[in-house]
Design a protein around this motif. Structure first.
Motif, mmCIF file in Angstrom:
data_model
loop_
_atom_site.group_PDB
_atom_site.id
_atom_site.type_symbol
_atom_site.label_atom_id
_atom_site.label_comp_id
_atom_site.label_asym_id
_atom_site.label_seq_id
_atom_site.Cartn_x
_atom_site.Cartn_y
_atom_site.Cartn_z
ATOM 1 N N PRO A 153 12.983 14.668 -4.546
ATOM 2 C CA PRO A 153 13.939 14.646 -3.434
ATOM 3 C C PRO A 153 13.230 14.584 -2.080
ATOM 4 O O PRO A 153 12.055 14.901 -1.963
ATOM 5 C CB PRO A 153 14.706 15.964 -3.603
ATOM 6 N N LYS A 154 13.969 14.171 -1.071
ATOM 7 C CA LYS A 154 13.384 14.007 0.265
ATOM 8 C C LYS A 154 12.855 15.325 0.825
ATOM 9 O O LYS A 154 11.903 15.345 1.597
ATOM 10 C CB LYS A 154 14.415 13.407 1.227
ATOM 11 N N GLU A 155 13.484 16.434 0.441
ATOM 12 C CA GLU A 155 13.013 17.736 0.936
ATOM 13 C C GLU A 155 11.600 18.038 0.440
ATOM 14 O O GLU A 155 10.837 18.732 1.097
ATOM 15 C CB GLU A 155 13.970 18.854 0.482
ATOM 16 N N PHE A 156 11.263 17.516 -0.739
ATOM 17 C CA PHE A 156 9.928 17.755 -1.307
ATOM 18 C C PHE A 156 8.843 17.098 -0.457
ATOM 19 O O PHE A 156 7.764 17.642 -0.279
ATOM 20 C CB PHE A 156 9.876 17.209 -2.744
ATOM 21 N N TRP A 157 9.131 15.893 0.088
ATOM 22 C CA TRP A 157 8.125 15.148 0.846
ATOM 23 C C TRP A 157 8.117 15.508 2.324
ATOM 24 O O TRP A 157 7.266 15.036 3.055
ATOM 25 C CB TRP A 157 8.388 13.649 0.696
ATOM 26 N N LYS A 158 9.036 16.371 2.736
ATOM 27 C CA LYS A 158 9.120 16.707 4.156
ATOM 28 C C LYS A 158 7.872 17.486 4.581
ATOM 29 O O LYS A 158 7.529 18.517 4.004
ATOM 30 C CB LYS A 158 10.367 17.543 4.411
ATOM 31 N N GLY A 159 7.195 16.988 5.614
ATOM 32 C CA GLY A 159 6.014 17.662 6.149
ATOM 33 C C GLY A 159 4.727 17.402 5.383
ATOM 34 O O GLY A 159 3.679 17.906 5.763
ATOM 35 N N LYS A 160 4.757 16.608 4.300
ATOM 36 C CA LYS A 160 3.536 16.329 3.528
ATOM 37 C C LYS A 160 2.860 15.092 4.088
ATOM 38 O O LYS A 160 3.501 14.184 4.598
ATOM 39 C CB LYS A 160 3.876 16.147 2.052
ATOM 40 N N ARG A 161 1.549 15.081 3.967
ATOM 41 C CA ARG A 161 0.766 13.951 4.447
ATOM 42 C C ARG A 161 0.210 13.205 3.250
ATOM 43 O O ARG A 161 -0.257 13.818 2.293
ATOM 44 C CB ARG A 161 -0.367 14.429 5.353
ATOM 45 N N ILE A 162 0.207 11.889 3.295
ATOM 46 C CA ILE A 162 -0.217 11.064 2.169
ATOM 47 C C ILE A 162 -1.528 10.376 2.532
ATOM 48 O O ILE A 162 -1.649 9.728 3.568
ATOM 49 C CB ILE A 162 0.868 10.029 1.816
ATOM 50 N N ILE A 163 -2.516 10.535 1.660
ATOM 51 C CA ILE A 163 -3.821 9.891 1.822
ATOM 52 C C ILE A 163 -3.977 8.894 0.678
ATOM 53 O O ILE A 163 -3.812 9.247 -0.491
ATOM 54 C CB ILE A 163 -4.971 10.920 1.772
#
Length: 197
Positions: A153-163
């Motif tokens: 869900p979108k809440e899971f990816w909120k605030g995460k950074r992707i490398i």
């Protein structure tokens, strides 16, 4: 003539030693007189400096002579003349299940550790390149070439950074290593005793 003089001198020494032993209770003690020359006080007293205490240098408790290689080997391996320290073969060597290299029990496999360290340094360099050296407070998700974001869900990816790494994921580098544990932390305050004699 000379042997008689030596005999007389020896006889006098014996008499003197016996006399001092009987009268004073021991051998004669030597008296030493020392003359100390005192400097006359100068007109202006000199200031106190640390050089007066130290002088030319400080003598440290260091060995004055190096140990020879024979002595070093005797301390390390022993000697048949004193105590022979036999070389005991190690029995705690095992084979790594991942790479097949040998290592001691209870220690990490050096070959596997080197691979993981190198991969981790590459990931850290990529994070530094993209995010800078500021403290990273959000979670960082590392994606290798050909990988897509898992369905969350979108809440899971909120605030995460992707490398994104521009190479394929190594076979030994599992995706589970980057996931947080799903087990809840224990609230128990009881401590079980371990390794009791």
């Amino acid at each position: 003539m000379i042997p008689r003089i030596n005999q007389v001198l020896q006889l006098l020494r014996n008499v003197e030693r016996n006399l001092f032993h009987n009268v004073f209770g021991g051998p004669p003690r030597e008296l030493a007189l020392a003359y100390v020359h005192e400097k006359s006080p100068s007109a202006s007293p000199s200031k106190f400096s640390i050089k007066d205490i130290i002088g030319d240098g400080i003598l440290l408790a260091v060995p004055k002579f190096r140990r020879t290689i024979e002595r070093r080997w005797k301390r390390k391996y022993g000697s048949p003349d004193y105590e022979l320290k036999t070389i005991v073969p190690k029995t705690n060597i095992k084979v790594c299940q991942d790479c097949g290299h040998h290592h001691e029990k209870g220690r990490l496999c050096e070959n596997c550790y080197t691979k993981i360290k190198k991969e981790t340094e590459e990931i850290q360099a990529k994070i530094t390149e993209k995010l800078g050296i500021n403290p990273v407070e959000q979670d960082v998700v590392v994606l290798y070439q050909g990988e897509t974001l898992p369905d969350q869900p979108k809440e899971f990816w909120k605030g995460k950074r992707i490398i994104e790494m521009k190479k394929e994921r190594p076979q030994w580098f599992s995706k589970n290593l980057l996931q947080k544990t799903t087990q809840q932390p224990s609230k128990s305050t009881d401590v079980k005793p371990t390794d009791l004699a």
